[in-house]
Design a protein around this motif. Sequence first.
Motif, PDB file in Angstrom:
ATOM      1  N   MET A   1       8.436 -11.145   1.326  1.00 36.74           N
ATOM      2  CA  MET A   1       8.617  -9.832   1.945  1.00 36.74           C
ATOM      3  C   MET A   1       9.452  -8.931   1.041  1.00 36.74           C
ATOM      4  N   ARG A   2      10.556  -9.472   0.551  1.00 37.96           N
ATOM      5  CA  ARG A   2      11.428  -8.689  -0.329  1.00 37.96           C
ATOM      6  C   ARG A   2      10.717  -8.350  -1.639  1.00 37.96           C
ATOM      7  N   GLU A   3       9.955  -9.306  -2.144  1.00 36.76           N
ATOM      8  CA  GLU A   3       9.227  -9.059  -3.392  1.00 36.76           C
ATOM      9  C   GLU A   3       8.180  -7.968  -3.242  1.00 36.76           C
ATOM     10  N   ALA A   4       7.675  -7.788  -2.025  1.00 36.81           N
ATOM     11  CA  ALA A   4       6.673  -6.742  -1.765  1.00 36.81           C
ATOM     12  C   ALA A   4       7.316  -5.384  -1.525  1.00 36.81           C
ATOM     13  N   GLY A   5       8.658  -5.349  -1.508  1.00 35.01           N
ATOM     14  CA  GLY A   5       9.347  -4.078  -1.308  1.00 35.01           C
ATOM     15  C   GLY A   5       9.832  -3.840   0.114  1.00 35.01           C
ATOM     16  N   ILE A   6       9.674  -4.834   0.989  1.00 35.11           N
ATOM     17  CA  ILE A   6      10.169  -4.713   2.367  1.00 35.11           C
ATOM     18  C   ILE A   6      11.680  -4.866   2.363  1.00 35.11           C
TER      19      ILE A   6
ATOM     20  N   SER B   1       0.822  -1.215   0.000  1.00 33.13           N
ATOM     21  CA  SER B   1       0.000   0.000   0.000  1.00 33.13           C
ATOM     22  C   SER B   1       0.857   1.267   0.000  1.00 33.13           C
ATOM     23  N   GLY B   2       2.182   1.100   0.006  1.00 30.23           N
ATOM     24  CA  GLY B   2       3.065   2.256  -0.079  1.00 30.23           C
ATOM     25  C   GLY B   2       3.771   2.638   1.212  1.00 30.23           C
ATOM     26  N   VAL B   3       3.551   1.898   2.283  1.00 30.32           N
ATOM     27  CA  VAL B   3       4.210   2.177   3.562  1.00 30.32           C
ATOM     28  C   VAL B   3       5.642   1.622   3.530  1.00 30.32           C
ATOM     29  N   GLU B   4       6.610   2.419   3.995  1.00 34.06           N
ATOM     30  CA  GLU B   4       7.988   1.945   4.090  1.00 34.06           C
ATOM     31  C   GLU B   4       8.089   0.922   5.223  1.00 34.06           C
ATOM     32  N   VAL B   5       8.675  -0.218   4.934  1.00 34.42           N
ATOM     33  CA  VAL B   5       8.834  -1.256   5.966  1.00 34.42           C
ATOM     34  C   VAL B   5      10.289  -1.705   5.982  1.00 34.42           C
ATOM     35  N   ARG B   6      10.907  -1.625   7.162  1.00 32.77           N
ATOM     36  CA  ARG B   6      12.270  -2.114   7.364  1.00 32.77           C
ATOM     37  C   ARG B   6      12.240  -3.162   8.469  1.00 32.77           C
ATOM     38  N   PHE B   7      12.971  -4.232   8.235  1.00 31.90           N
ATOM     39  CA  PHE B   7      12.833  -5.413   9.094  1.00 31.90           C
ATOM     40  C   PHE B   7      14.222  -5.982   9.388  1.00 31.90           C
ATOM     41  N   ILE B   8      14.609  -5.983  10.675  1.00 34.38           N
ATOM     42  CA  ILE B   8      15.879  -6.559  11.119  1.00 34.38           C
ATOM     43  C   ILE B   8      15.574  -7.782  11.972  1.00 34.38           C
ATOM     44  N   TYR B   9      16.246  -8.888  11.679  1.00 30.43           N
ATOM     45  CA  TYR B   9      16.106 -10.079  12.521  1.00 30.43           C
ATOM     46  C   TYR B   9      17.494 -10.618  12.852  1.00 30.43           C
ATOM     47  N   ASP B  10      17.640 -11.158  14.048  1.00 28.16           N
ATOM     48  CA  ASP B  10      18.925 -11.737  14.441  1.00 28.16           C
ATOM     49  C   ASP B  10      19.103 -13.090  13.750  1.00 28.16           C
ATOM     50  N   ASP B  11      20.244 -13.286  13.122  1.00 24.98           N
ATOM     51  CA  ASP B  11      20.453 -14.480  12.312  1.00 24.98           C
ATOM     52  C   ASP B  11      20.524 -15.754  13.137  1.00 24.98           C
ATOM     53  N   VAL B  12      20.905 -15.632  14.405  1.00 24.51           N
ATOM     54  CA  VAL B  12      20.970 -16.807  15.281  1.00 24.51           C
ATOM     55  C   VAL B  12      19.636 -17.038  15.973  1.00 24.51           C
ATOM     56  N   GLY B  13      19.086 -15.988  16.573  1.00 21.17           N
ATOM     57  CA  GLY B  13      17.795 -16.132  17.253  1.00 21.17           C
ATOM     58  C   GLY B  13      16.690 -16.555  16.311  1.00 21.17           C
TER      59      GLY B  13
END
Length: 508
Positions: free
Chosen positions: A222-227, A198-210
Amino acid sequence: MLFFNIPRISENPCILPAFGLKTRYLSAMTWDSLLVLGYYLFVTTVAIGILMENRNPMKTMGFIMVLYLIPIGGLIIYFLFGQNHRKRKLFSRKGIRDNEHIRTWELENISQVKSAEEVTKHFLQDKWKVVNSLFNSDRAVLTTQNTWRLLRNGEETFGALLEAIEQAEHHIHIEYYIVEDDGVGRQFRDALIEKAKSGVEVRFIYDDVGSMSLKRRFLRPMREAGIEVKPFMPVLFPLLTSRANYRDHRKVVIVDGKVGFTGGVNLSSRYTNVKSEGRYWRDTHLRLEGDAVKSLQMHFLLMWRFVNESAPQVSPDYFPDIEVDEITLVQVAASGPDSDWANILSAIFTAINTAQREILITTPYFIPNDEILFALQTAALSGIQVKIILPKKSDSRLVQAAMMSYVKEMLEAGVKVYLYEKGFIHAKTMVVDESLCTVGTSNMDYRSFDINFEINAFVYDNEMAKALKSDFKKDLESCSEITLERWDKRVLRRRVSESFARLVAPLL
């Protein structure tokens, strides 16, 4: 001459094999000796470096002994657990904090607090020392215009998070230690995808181990949707490194720069308390609205610059003016290898030392360092009521054993210790004198204080303190109290295993 009496090897075939064997043996001994000498020269160099850091003498001697007494393994242990990360910063905070919008906001808040300092100091009394500790160690701004809402367990937390995400208009910033590919994880993923489309900027950080369960099939949509999706410090073998290096243990959500969340609840179905998902999980999360959200935003952008090697263009949209009528004093404290001081540790230490009547602590992992241990003992011995709730059964046998090794020292000083029996208590809260409280991601252990990236909200508010105290009393109904007499009757095998577990406590 004796020299001429020595038979030539080429003329005596009987001597040749023996001489060759001896030559190879001496050669092997020479290489072994050189390798050993080289190793101990390197170890000595490392030991001198440890000595020059002028750290706690006991820790210094401990690591030097490990280096010399455990060949190879000693080096591995030191490089994984012994380095002073604050002197070897992973990244600098300077770029983001020098941003025009952030500096303006910080200076305005500092000016407001300074102008009302005498009134604030009178209201907070000794708790002003905690404010000063956080500001001087990490420039943590004391914000005044805030509202708050406590969220119990996953049931309340997930509903509030999804509601905020649904209302997002400009951006959503998410940073989590654990995100799992299960019902809850997919529900949040789909909600974020919908907002991104819908046009909202989304940034997403996740811990690679957790979040080791996350695979490409989960992240690809998620990446395909522009996140914008980024892992924190990806590792090759996450199963082998879960306890071996510093991790991003934070749980942060920011929506439009106006609403923020932090606390103990990860994005996983285990927090829903549905019977099919396993045992009961008791947790606490916090929803904030107001100027404190700007502090959460700043720390997210710092982390984003690290994982992305650049920061988004910081505009007023990330730090909007927020109209909040209520006055609640909140400081957001972040600590990790990027900070000069152990900010959360120092604030908790100061809060304990300024307590006058009561200290209530709930934590899933209680492996305190010497400073916190002594502060709690001293508080209890001085007549302050100190109560601690721990899980009766942890999610790690080794951690559980290490925790239990500290119980007797607490009991002997007069600290009251309770074991939560209803399930696993994962809340990370502290209440002091019904005037100061903290909710966040930091446990009472070495990793949270010294190694992991953590974030806590310190709230100077009677109403929140009373609410957390009420939760504490309710949790006590599902606890059994430990007495010193009962504790001394434990079988020898358990006491021995706990003592051994304590030896590796700093590594847990």
